[in-house]
Structures are given as structure tokens and as C-alpha cells.
Write a protein that holds these residues in place. Structure first.
Motif, PDB file in Angstrom:
ATOM      1  N   SER B   7       0.832  -1.202   0.000  1.00 31.17           N
ATOM      2  CA  SER B   7       0.000   0.000   0.000  1.00 31.17           C
ATOM      3  C   SER B   7       0.865   1.250   0.000  1.00 31.17           C
ATOM      4  O   SER B   7       1.964   1.261   0.545  1.00 31.17           O
ATOM      5  CB  SER B   7      -0.912  -0.039   1.231  1.00 31.17           C
ATOM      6  N   TYR B   8       0.347   2.316  -0.611  1.00 30.73           N
ATOM      7  CA  TYR B   8       1.071   3.588  -0.647  1.00 30.73           C
ATOM      8  C   TYR B   8       1.294   4.142   0.757  1.00 30.73           C
ATOM      9  O   TYR B   8       2.178   4.953   0.992  1.00 30.73           O
ATOM     10  CB  TYR B   8       0.305   4.606  -1.488  1.00 30.73           C
ATOM     11  N   LEU B   9       0.459   3.680   1.734  1.00 31.30           N
ATOM     12  CA  LEU B   9       0.552   4.215   3.091  1.00 31.30           C
ATOM     13  C   LEU B   9       1.835   3.775   3.767  1.00 31.30           C
ATOM     14  O   LEU B   9       2.376   4.490   4.602  1.00 31.30           O
ATOM     15  CB  LEU B   9      -0.644   3.751   3.928  1.00 31.30           C
ATOM     16  N   THR B  10       2.305   2.580   3.439  1.00 33.09           N
ATOM     17  CA  THR B  10       3.458   2.045   4.162  1.00 33.09           C
ATOM     18  C   THR B  10       4.685   1.903   3.273  1.00 33.09           C
ATOM     19  O   THR B  10       5.771   1.626   3.770  1.00 33.09           O
ATOM     20  CB  THR B  10       3.122   0.664   4.731  1.00 33.09           C
ATOM     21  N   GLU B  11       4.556   2.094   1.980  1.00 30.44           N
ATOM     22  CA  GLU B  11       5.673   1.822   1.064  1.00 30.44           C
ATOM     23  C   GLU B  11       5.942   3.042   0.199  1.00 30.44           C
ATOM     24  O   GLU B  11       5.039   3.453  -0.554  1.00 30.44           O
ATOM     25  CB  GLU B  11       5.308   0.618   0.184  1.00 30.44           C
ATOM     26  N   PRO B  12       7.091   3.706   0.232  1.00 25.53           N
ATOM     27  CA  PRO B  12       8.184   3.445   1.163  1.00 25.53           C
ATOM     28  C   PRO B  12       7.859   4.010   2.542  1.00 25.53           C
ATOM     29  O   PRO B  12       6.952   4.806   2.668  1.00 25.53           O
ATOM     30  CB  PRO B  12       9.350   4.201   0.527  1.00 25.53           C
ATOM     31  N   SER B  13       8.641   3.603   3.545  1.00 27.45           N
ATOM     32  CA  SER B  13       8.307   4.030   4.902  1.00 27.45           C
ATOM     33  C   SER B  13       9.275   5.095   5.401  1.00 27.45           C
ATOM     34  O   SER B  13      10.284   5.376   4.759  1.00 27.45           O
ATOM     35  CB  SER B  13       8.316   2.818   5.842  1.00 27.45           C
ATOM     36  N   GLY B  14       8.950   5.684   6.522  1.00 28.36           N
ATOM     37  CA  GLY B  14       9.798   6.713   7.124  1.00 28.36           C
ATOM     38  C   GLY B  14       9.222   8.093   6.905  1.00 28.36           C
ATOM     39  O   GLY B  14       8.522   8.350   5.924  1.00 28.36           O
ATOM     40  N   LEU B  15       9.540   8.998   7.857  1.00 26.02           N
ATOM     41  CA  LEU B  15       8.988  10.351   7.816  1.00 26.02           C
ATOM     42  C   LEU B  15       9.440  11.103   6.564  1.00 26.02           C
ATOM     43  O   LEU B  15       8.665  11.793   5.911  1.00 26.02           O
ATOM     44  CB  LEU B  15       9.417  11.103   9.080  1.00 26.02           C
ATOM     45  N   ARG B  16      10.755  10.934   6.233  1.00 28.70           N
ATOM     46  CA  ARG B  16      11.280  11.640   5.066  1.00 28.70           C
ATOM     47  C   ARG B  16      10.534  11.257   3.799  1.00 28.70           C
ATOM     48  O   ARG B  16      10.282  12.086   2.925  1.00 28.70           O
ATOM     49  CB  ARG B  16      12.779  11.328   4.893  1.00 28.70           C
ATOM     50  N   SER B  17      10.166   9.990   3.707  1.00 30.30           N
ATOM     51  CA  SER B  17       9.484   9.544   2.495  1.00 30.30           C
ATOM     52  C   SER B  17       8.125  10.217   2.362  1.00 30.30           C
ATOM     53  O   SER B  17       7.598  10.355   1.267  1.00 30.30           O
ATOM     54  CB  SER B  17       9.334   8.023   2.505  1.00 30.30           C
ATOM     55  N   TRP B  18       7.558  10.647   3.485  1.00 31.31           N
ATOM     56  CA  TRP B  18       6.303  11.403   3.418  1.00 31.31           C
ATOM     57  C   TRP B  18       6.576  12.869   3.096  1.00 31.31           C
ATOM     58  O   TRP B  18       5.933  13.456   2.225  1.00 31.31           O
ATOM     59  CB  TRP B  18       5.532  11.298   4.740  1.00 31.31           C
ATOM     60  N   LEU B  19       7.544  13.456   3.800  1.00 30.37           N
ATOM     61  CA  LEU B  19       7.783  14.893   3.626  1.00 30.37           C
ATOM     62  C   LEU B  19       8.252  15.240   2.222  1.00 30.37           C
ATOM     63  O   LEU B  19       7.986  16.327   1.723  1.00 30.37           O
ATOM     64  CB  LEU B  19       8.806  15.381   4.654  1.00 30.37           C
ATOM     65  N   PHE B  20       8.977  14.328   1.577  1.00 34.78           N
ATOM     66  CA  PHE B  20       9.482  14.629   0.232  1.00 34.78           C
ATOM     67  C   PHE B  20       8.778  13.797  -0.833  1.00 34.78           C
ATOM     68  O   PHE B  20       9.294  13.609  -1.923  1.00 34.78           O
ATOM     69  CB  PHE B  20      11.000  14.416   0.177  1.00 34.78           C
ATOM     70  N   THR B  21       7.604  13.297  -0.507  1.00 34.49           N
ATOM     71  CA  THR B  21       6.928  12.414  -1.454  1.00 34.49           C
ATOM     72  C   THR B  21       6.449  13.176  -2.677  1.00 34.49           C
ATOM     73  O   THR B  21       6.110  14.355  -2.603  1.00 34.49           O
ATOM     74  CB  THR B  21       5.733  11.726  -0.778  1.00 34.49           C
ATOM     75  N   LEU B  22       6.474  12.475  -3.814  1.00 43.36           N
ATOM     76  CA  LEU B  22       5.874  13.070  -5.005  1.00 43.36           C
ATOM     77  C   LEU B  22       4.586  12.330  -5.365  1.00 43.36           C
ATOM     78  O   LEU B  22       3.965  12.603  -6.389  1.00 43.36           O
ATOM     79  CB  LEU B  22       6.857  13.021  -6.180  1.00 43.36           C
ATOM     80  N   ASP B  23       4.181  11.388  -4.517  1.00 42.46           N
ATOM     81  CA  ASP B  23       2.993  10.571  -4.781  1.00 42.46           C
ATOM     82  C   ASP B  23       1.734  11.406  -4.534  1.00 42.46           C
ATOM     83  O   ASP B  23       1.533  11.920  -3.430  1.00 42.46           O
ATOM     84  CB  ASP B  23       3.039   9.352  -3.848  1.00 42.46           C
ATOM     85  N   HIS B  24       0.904  11.541  -5.544  1.00 45.12           N
ATOM     86  CA  HIS B  24      -0.303  12.359  -5.403  1.00 45.12           C
ATOM     87  C   HIS B  24      -1.185  11.885  -4.263  1.00 45.12           C
ATOM     88  O   HIS B  24      -1.873  12.684  -3.625  1.00 45.12           O
ATOM     89  CB  HIS B  24      -1.103  12.346  -6.714  1.00 45.12           C
ATOM     90  N   LYS B  25      -1.151  10.556  -3.970  1.00 44.13           N
ATOM     91  CA  LYS B  25      -2.016  10.045  -2.909  1.00 44.13           C
ATOM     92  C   LYS B  25      -1.534  10.519  -1.544  1.00 44.13           C
ATOM     93  O   LYS B  25      -2.326  10.911  -0.691  1.00 44.13           O
ATOM     94  CB  LYS B  25      -2.037   8.508  -2.953  1.00 44.13           C
ATOM     95  N   ARG B  26      -0.207  10.487  -1.370  1.00 39.52           N
ATOM     96  CA  ARG B  26       0.327  10.952  -0.079  1.00 39.52           C
ATOM     97  C   ARG B  26       0.122  12.451   0.075  1.00 39.52           C
ATOM     98  O   ARG B  26      -0.213  12.918   1.172  1.00 39.52           O
ATOM     99  CB  ARG B  26       1.810  10.604   0.016  1.00 39.52           C
ATOM    100  N   ILE B  27       0.328  13.203  -0.996  1.00 36.96           N
ATOM    101  CA  ILE B  27       0.110  14.655  -0.897  1.00 36.96           C
ATOM    102  C   ILE B  27      -1.362  14.920  -0.584  1.00 36.96           C
ATOM    103  O   ILE B  27      -1.695  15.764   0.247  1.00 36.96           O
ATOM    104  CB  ILE B  27       0.565  15.357  -2.200  1.00 36.96           C
ATOM    105  N   GLY B  28      -2.239  14.136  -1.237  1.00 40.06           N
ATOM    106  CA  GLY B  28      -3.662  14.274  -0.949  1.00 40.06           C
ATOM    107  C   GLY B  28      -3.964  13.995   0.513  1.00 40.06           C
ATOM    108  O   GLY B  28      -4.719  14.730   1.154  1.00 40.06           O
ATOM    109  N   VAL B  29      -3.348  12.941   1.072  1.00 41.92           N
ATOM    110  CA  VAL B  29      -3.602  12.583   2.476  1.00 41.92           C
ATOM    111  C   VAL B  29      -3.039  13.653   3.411  1.00 41.92           C
ATOM    112  O   VAL B  29      -3.682  14.030   4.404  1.00 41.92           O
ATOM    113  CB  VAL B  29      -3.011  11.192   2.790  1.00 41.92           C
ATOM    114  N   MET B  30      -1.865  14.199   3.065  1.00 38.79           N
ATOM    115  CA  MET B  30      -1.308  15.268   3.909  1.00 38.79           C
ATOM    116  C   MET B  30      -2.224  16.493   3.884  1.00 38.79           C
ATOM    117  O   MET B  30      -2.470  17.126   4.914  1.00 38.79           O
ATOM    118  CB  MET B  30       0.104  15.637   3.446  1.00 38.79           C
ATOM    119  N   TYR B  31      -2.719  16.820   2.675  1.00 40.92           N
ATOM    120  CA  TYR B  31      -3.688  17.909   2.565  1.00 40.92           C
ATOM    121  C   TYR B  31      -4.926  17.592   3.404  1.00 40.92           C
ATOM    122  O   TYR B  31      -5.486  18.458   4.073  1.00 40.92           O
ATOM    123  CB  TYR B  31      -4.118  18.103   1.107  1.00 40.92           C
ATOM    124  N   PHE B  32      -5.360  16.330   3.352  1.00 41.75           N
ATOM    125  CA  PHE B  32      -6.569  15.940   4.060  1.00 41.75           C
ATOM    126  C   PHE B  32      -6.452  16.216   5.553  1.00 41.75           C
ATOM    127  O   PHE B  32      -7.305  16.868   6.157  1.00 41.75           O
ATOM    128  CB  PHE B  32      -6.855  14.454   3.805  1.00 41.75           C
TER     129      PHE B  32
END
Lengths: 252, 532
Positions: B7-32
Motif C-alpha cells: 500500500s502507498y501508506l506504508t511503502e516506502p516508509s519513514g517520515l522523510r518519504s512522506w515529507l518529500f513524497t511526489l505521490d499524489h495520494k500521499r500529498i492528498g492525504v497530507m492535505y486531508f
């Protein structure tokens, strides 16, 4: 008024046209009066109720407009600070009051009584305190108000009315009560003194002098002061002048 | 990508992978989560306002504090919640999936948009903490150019947020034009994409006007350049023209995405293809177009010419046509459908009722002489809450319940969802129906204090706000609780026919394990494969 009639209206061909014209001019007169009254009131509201220091707990003073029932009234309005809005819910009217231009509205009140007047454009800390009353009176009551002022002030003792006028008419801005010199001389202890005037004469401060100073302030200027006081001719009624005299007398 | 089923939620893992993500789903979730946080803050302010209005007189807080709180309530809800909520949170998450794409057209711009949002929010927050601001969210001059407080800082924050909004708009337009799956023409797109597309057009055309206006306001405050302040030779009404030239279209930036969500939810839960696909698609564009021509209806009492007022009034009535088209298309979609009242559908139906009230009361305000009476009263407050909250926010909740399983891979408690929905519905109507009455009886808005005759209705409104808040707290409770469950959501729990339901819940980082192909329309439920 014939010159005004001849400018505004064609020649009169019937007896009936005289009656129409009389009404026309009367309405013109009333409209002009309110035109001036409201511009005055708006400026007054804004000066009087402007928040001057952040801690001030604004006292709520009743702001009132008197109009006769069944007569068209036009308000021409302008603001001295920010945008306000003149709103009378029971009249269904509202117009913004702007600082850089005149806006106008008109109404013909049909129901006697007191109507709520509110400010509808957010204007800062005192926004919800900016309310007043419009008194719609019968013609007779309205004329009485024009001549004698508010009934509530008619019953007031002269000295109390004077104290009220001292602040509401702006005397307090220049004439202190504690002996401190302002733009004008302090009222403290002034009654019964004899003062040297700029013209060289000396004058006793008595009823006549005080009365004349309010109505024709430039007639005699006390030595050492500027003749900057505006006239209150037509602004203060006789009873109000008496009230102010009593008030000044009491400042010993 | 090592494991295509992760799942995009756990792969890749780590805080940095969220803060610098280019995945539209993660950016959407951060916006959410960010916009939800903003909503909570704005909501707390709303509750404080209602609590103060329980009684007239000087109670609980000073007038100055009250003015600051209603300003923050408005500014936070508008700029930090409603405008970004559906497009930036759900749009980011769902739009590429719906189009069968791997991501948005410009993933880095997408991440930049999120950080502009965060920066704008932080600047607004610091303005709140350093003196606050009491101009109202509309920043009307000359009050805003003369009052104390952190007006410059606050408007600078809104200026930065404007870029976030424009970046998102640019991204979505490019995505819709270039990244549709093979075989997907414009009229095979789900209507959500049409709604988001129309929104994006307004975002990139109108937002610059607001940005320029706010810069002018800051220049006036800081350098005393006379633009809006009459004392400096400016014109205060000019500000209103500039401001509403953006902010009226912005109303449609807020409502169009809500309508887009409803266009998805109603057919799914009616098991019927959407009625009048083209009419709904075109009416979104029509609303976007007309929205630029009606700004003067906010200014009927401002002293603009009577002719201008009459033209604006007429154009305002035109908005009713595309809005009415949509309402009746949604109703016609339900006609002879097979309606199931799951939580998303409950909110969609609630939207229809509340948005109808919001839209119809707009007719009162569009009519000149009636508006003169109602302008700047609680009637207006109730009207735009019915549109913004009863419309957009309820549609947001419909989308939230609809896509929650896709976003987080968990189902929530349907029973609690119904309890919450009932409380929200009753509470909302109690809060704002009473405000219509307050307004038509002459209660001006933004009043700290009020004449005693208005108190009973204010009390009703405040009690309504408590029910509403209780409903929303219950909702937050069962949504958080669902996150603690194991991944239990099927790929397509609602039997939808759009692409986002063809991949796993939650989707893998690359969205699809195969390139999706268009084999059926977005609302052909009888031909859609059912993954459960």
C-alpha cells in the motif's frame, strides 16, 4: 419663495397649480432639512462614537432621528472614517455610508413610533453598539420637537441639561471644568469675573455676555485667546442656552 | 517498486518519504489531515462565537475579541479549509486514479503547492498570535488599512495560499488534458473530473486578482500609497470590486468540487447511470463562466450605479439555471434507481436538501429591493452557510465516507455514521434556519451585542451548534477508531464503475498493476467488474 418657484416650476395657469406648488416647496423644504440633519448626524455619530483609546468602554448613547409620518425624507450621507451602512429593518432600506463620496436613500415612513436604526457594514470594535432610533411622529408632535426638542430634556432641571449639553455639544473640547487653560478659557470660577478683551474693553461675565458668546462668538474675544469658536446660532434653543448658563454658574 | 501490491501508506516508509513524497495520494492525504486540522480550529472559533451569542450584553469576551474570533473563523474556514479541502485533498488523491493515471502531470509542483499551503497557514497562524486581526475575512478598506493588528501579515499569508491554489489548478488542468487513460475521451471522464477541471479554471484565472489586491492593501498599509484609503486619495469601493472579482468566483471554487462529489455518489448508490451527463458537465463550465460576471451582487448597497446593480441582479439569476439543471439531473438519476442509504448517500441526499435551501435563498438576495433589506444581515450568514456548509461541507462528508475505504483501506461503523449524520442534519438546520429568521427580522451580521428581541432565536441557533458539533465529534471518533482496525476494505465496496475502484484499497504506490483500459462508461454499473 417666489424666486425658487419660478426657477423650479413652470408658470401657474390655475388656482390648483398654486396648491400643488405649495406642497412641492414644502416637501423641498422638508427634504433639505433632513438632508442637512442627516449629514450632520452622521458626522456627529462618527465623531462622537469613534473609539479613541483601545481600553475605552464605549458608553452607549441614544442616537435619534425625528421624522414626520407620511412625508418623504431623503438622507444624503457621508462617513468620516470607514465604511458604515445605514440600516432600518422596518423600513427595508439600507445604504452604505462611504468616506469619499455621498450616498443617498429616501423613504416615506407610514407607521408612527420608534424604529430601530442599525449599522450594517462591519466597522470595528463598536460595530454592534452603533444603533439608534428613528422617531416617526405626527406632524404636530414633530413640529413640537422641532421647536422644543426632546420631551425627555424638557423635564430635566436646567443645570442637568446644561451638563449634558456641555459634553454633547462639544463645549468640553475647549472649555475645561478644572481651571486648566484650553483652546478657550476654563469654566471654573469664570462666572462673575471681569475679563480684559482683545478690543481693549473689560467685560463682566454675566448672562448677557455668555449668551452673546454662544450666538456671536466673534463679537468679543478674551485677551490671549484665538477667536476660533463656531456660532451656535440656530443650533441651541433658548432653553438650552439658559441651561448652559446655569451650568456655567454652578462651576465655582 | 519492490512489491507492487504494497500500500502507498506504508511503502516506502519513514517520515522523510512522506515529507518529500511526489505521490499524489500521499500529498492528498497530507492535505486531508492539514485541512481537517484547520476545520477543527475554525470550528472551535465558531463554537465560541455561538456561545457568546447565547446572551446579549457584555459577557464572556470583549467586542474586540469577538471581532477577532469571527475574522479568524471566516478566514480559516475559507482559505485553509473550504478552498483546498475537496480539490487538494480528494482531488489530489482521486483524480489521477479516476483518469487511470500514475500521478498528476507535475508531481513536484504538487508538492510545492502543499508546502505553500503550509507556509501560508503558518503565516496566518503567526498573525493570529501576534496581535490578531479584526477586519472580517473580507478585509474591507478603509477599515483594514487603518485598524491595528497584523493585517499585513495575515493578508501576506492569504497571498501565499493563493499560489498553493493556483499550482493545484495548473496541475489538474494539465492532468485532465494529458493523462487520461487510453480510450477515455472528454465525455468518458467521470463527472468528478469535470467539476475539478471547471474549478481549476477559476482557480488560475481569479486567484491572481486576489493576490494583486492583497499586495496593494499591504503596500497601502506599509508605504502609505493611496489606493483604497480615501484619506490618502484612494477609493475604498475599488477594493470591494477587486475583492469580489476574486471572491465571488471563489464561491464556485468552493461549491463546484462539492457538486463534483455528489455527481459521483448519487449514481453509485442509485445503481443508475447519471442522468444528463453532458448537461452536468457543461453546467459546471457555465457556472465557472457566469461566476466572473456577478461580483457586483455583493455591493448592491455600496453606492454603485443602479444600472450596474440591475445588470448584476439579472446575471445573478442566470446562475440559478445551471445550478437547477444539476439538482434536477441528480434527482432524475435517483428516479427509478436502486437506492441504498449508506453513509455517503445519506450525505449526498442531505446535500440536495440543504443546497436547495442555500440556492433558493440566493434568489432573495439576487432580487434588488429585497437584498437592500437583507444585505449584511444574518439572512446572508444563513444563506452562505447553507451553500458552503450545507453544500460544500456536506458534500465533503459524502466524499469522505465514499473514499475513506479507498484512502485508508478500512471500513467505518455504518451505525455510528447514521447517528452522526442525524445529529449533523438536525443541528445544522437548527443553527442556521433560525438565522434566516433573525436576518429577515433585521439582525445585522458581525454584531457582538444585539437587541433583546433577537435572543430566543440566538439561543436556538447556539443549541443547534452544539448538536452539530456533537455529531461531528462522533464522526471523528468512529473514523479514528476505524484506522485502528486491520485492513478490511475490499477494492470496490460500493460497486462503483470508475477506475479508482479497480485497484486495491488502499492502492499501491504506482496506482495500478496494469494500464487501465476503458471498457465501459464511468456509470455503467451493469458492465462494471465487481471486485469484492
Amino acid at each position: 419663495m417666489n424666486w425658487l418657484r419660478s426657477i423650479l416650476l413652470p408658470a401657474q395657469g390655475t388656482a390648483y397649480s398654486t396648491r400643488v406648488d405649495d406642497l412641492f416647496l414644502f416637501i423641498l423644504l422638508v427634504s433639505t432639512f433632513f438632508f442637512l440633519l442627516v449629514v450632520g448626524l452622521i458626522f456627529y455619530f462618527i465623531l462622537r462614537y469613534r473609539r479613541r483609546s483601545p481600553g475605552e468602554n464605549g458608553t452607549r448613547t441614544i442616537n435619534e432621528i425625528h421624522v414626520p409620518v407620511g412625508k418623504p425624507v431623503k438622507l444624503v450621507m457621508s462617513s468620516e472614517d470607514v465604511i458604515h451602512s445605514f440600516y432600518v429593518p422596518s423600513f427595508r432600506i439600507k445604504a452604505d455610508v462611504l468616506p469619499n463620496r455621498y450616498t443617498s436613500l429616501w423613504f416615506t415612513p407610514t407607521r408612527e413610533g420608534v424604529h430601530l436604526l442599525e449599522c450594517a457594514e462591519y466597522c470595528g470594535g463598536g460595530h454592534s453598539r452603533m444603533e439608534g432610533k428613528i422617531h416617526v411622529d405626527t406632524e404636530a408632535k414633530y413640529q413640537d420637537w422641532l421647536e422644543n426638542g426632546d420631551q425627555s430634556t424638557q423635564a430635566m432641571p436646567l443645570k442637568d441639561l446644561g451638563a449634558q449639553l456641555y459634553t454633547s455639544r462639544g463645549c468640553a473640547a475647549c472649555h475645561s471644568l478644572d481651571g486648566k487653560r484650553g483652546q478657550g478659557p476654563s469654566f471654573k470660577g469664570i462666572w462673575g469675573q471681569t475679563h480684559a478683551m482683545a478690543s481693549g474693553s473689560s467685560i463682566l461675565v454675566d448672562e448677557n455676555y455668555v449668551r452673546r458668546s454662544m450666538l456671536q462668538p466673534q463679537a468679543e474675544i478674551r485677551q490671549g485667546y484665538q477667536g476660533i469658536m463656531p456660532t451656535f446660532q440656530g443650533v441651541l434653543r433658548d432653553r438650552e442656552i439658559q441651561a448652559l448658563i446655569e451650568f456655567i454658574k454652578s462651576q465655582q | 517498486m519492490t512489491d507492487p501490491t504494497a500500500s502507498y501508506l506504508t511503502e516506502p516508509s519513514g517520515l522523510r518519504s512522506w515529507l518529500f513524497t511526489l505521490d499524489h495520494k500521499r500529498i492528498g492525504v497530507m492535505y486531508f489531515w492539514s485541512t481537517l486540522g484547520a476545520f477543527a480550529l475554525g470550528g472551535v472559533f465558531a463554537m465560541l462565537l455561538r456561545l457568546k451569542l447565547l446572551s446579549a450584553g457584555n459577557s464572556m469576551m470583549t467586542a474586540e475579541t469577538y471581532n477577532k474570533i469571527f475574522t479568524l473563523h471566516g478566514a480559516i474556514m475559507i482559505f485553509l479549509f473550504i478552498i483546498p479541502s475537496i480539490p487538494a485533498a480528494f482531488g489530489n488523491f482521486v483524480l489521477p486514479l479516476m483518469l487511470g493515471a500514475k500521478d498528476v502531470a507535475f508531481p513536484k509542483l504538487n508538492l510545492a503547492s502543499y508546502y505553500f499551503y503550509v507556509a501560508g497557514a503558518m503565516i496566518m497562524l503567526s498573525a493570529m498570535l501576534t496581535g490578531g486581526i479584526d477586519t472580517g475575512w473580507t478585509f474591507y478598506t478603509p477599515y483594514s488599512s487603518t485598524t491595528g493588528g497584523s493585517v499585513s501579515l495575515m493578508t501576506f499569508g492569504v497571498f501565499i495560499l493563493g499560489f498553493s491554489s493556483m499550482f493545484t489548478g495548473i496541475n489538474f488542468i494539465a492532468t485532465v488534458h494529458k493523462l487520461r487513460a487510453p480510450g477515455m475521451g472528454w465525455f468518458q471522464m467521470p463527472l468528478f473530473a469535470w467539476g475539478i477541471y471547471a474549478t481549476a479554471i477559476i482557480q488560475i484565472l481569479a486567484t491572481p486578482v486576489l493576490a494583486i489586491t492583497l499586495v496593494l492593501l499591504i503596500m497601502e498599509r506599509v508605504f502609505q500609497i493611496g489606493i483604497f484609503d480615501a484619506k490618502l486619495g484612494g477609493d475604498p469601493v475599488l477594493f470591494q470590486h477587486f475583492f469580489w472579482f476574486y471572491s465571488h468566483p471563489a464561491v464556485y471554487i468552493m461549491i463546484l468540487p462539492g457538486m463534483a462529489v455528489i455527481s459521483e455518489v448519487i449514481p453509485v448508490f442509485s445503481r443508475k447511470t447519471i442522468f444528463g451527463y453532458r448537461a452536468i458537465a457543461y453546467s459546471s463550465l457555465a457556472i465557472a463562466l457566469v461566476s466572473f460576471l456577478v461580483w457586483g451582487h455583493h455591493m448592491f448597497t455600496s453606492g454603485q450605479s443602479e444600472f450596474a446593480a440591475a445588470v448584476f441582479s439579472f446575471l445573478t439569476f442566470l446562475v440559478a439555471i445551471p445550478s437547477g439543471v444539476k439538482i434536477f439531473n441528480w434527482l432524475a438519476t435517483m428516479y427509478r434507481g436502486s437506492i441504498s442509504l449508506d453513509a455517503p448517500m445519506i450525505y449526498a441526499i442531505m446535500f440536495l436538501a440543504l443546497f436547495a435551501i442555500g440556492g433558493l435563498t440566493g434568489l432573495f438576495l439576487g432580487a434588488l429591493s429585497v437584498d437592500i433589506h437583507l444585505h449584511d444581515t444574518y439572512f446572508v450568514v444563513a444563506h452562505f452557510h447553507y451553500v458552503m456548509m450545507g453544500g460544500t461541507f456536506i458534500a465533503y462528508l459524502a466524499g469522505l465516507h465514499y473514499w475513506w475505504p479507498k484512502m485508508f483501506g478500512r471500513m467505518y461503523s455504518e451505525k455510528l455514521a447514521r447517528v452522526a449524520a442525524s445529529l449533523v442534519f438536525i443541528g445544522f438546520n437548527l443553527t442556521f434556519l433560525s438565522q434566516f429568521l433573525l436576518g429577515s427580522r433585521g439582525m445585522p451580521r458581525r454584531y457582538y451585542n444585539y437587541p433583546a428581541q433577537f435572543q430566543p432565536l440566538h439561543v436556538a441557533s447556539t443549541i443547534g451548534s452544539w448538536l452539530l458539533a456533537l455529531g461531528l465529534l462522533i464522526m471523528l471518533g468512529y473514523l479514528i477508531a476505524s484506522l485502528r482496525r486491520k485492513l478490511d476494505a475490499p477494492a470496490n465496496p460500493w460497486g462503483s464503475a470508475t477506475f479508482e475502484w479497480e485497484t486495491a484499497s488502499p492502492p499501491p504506490p504506482g496506482n495500478f498493476d496494469h494500464t487501465p483500459e476503458v471498457t465501459h462508461g464511468p456509470y455503467d454499473y451493469n458492465r462494471a467488474p465487481v471486485h469484492s
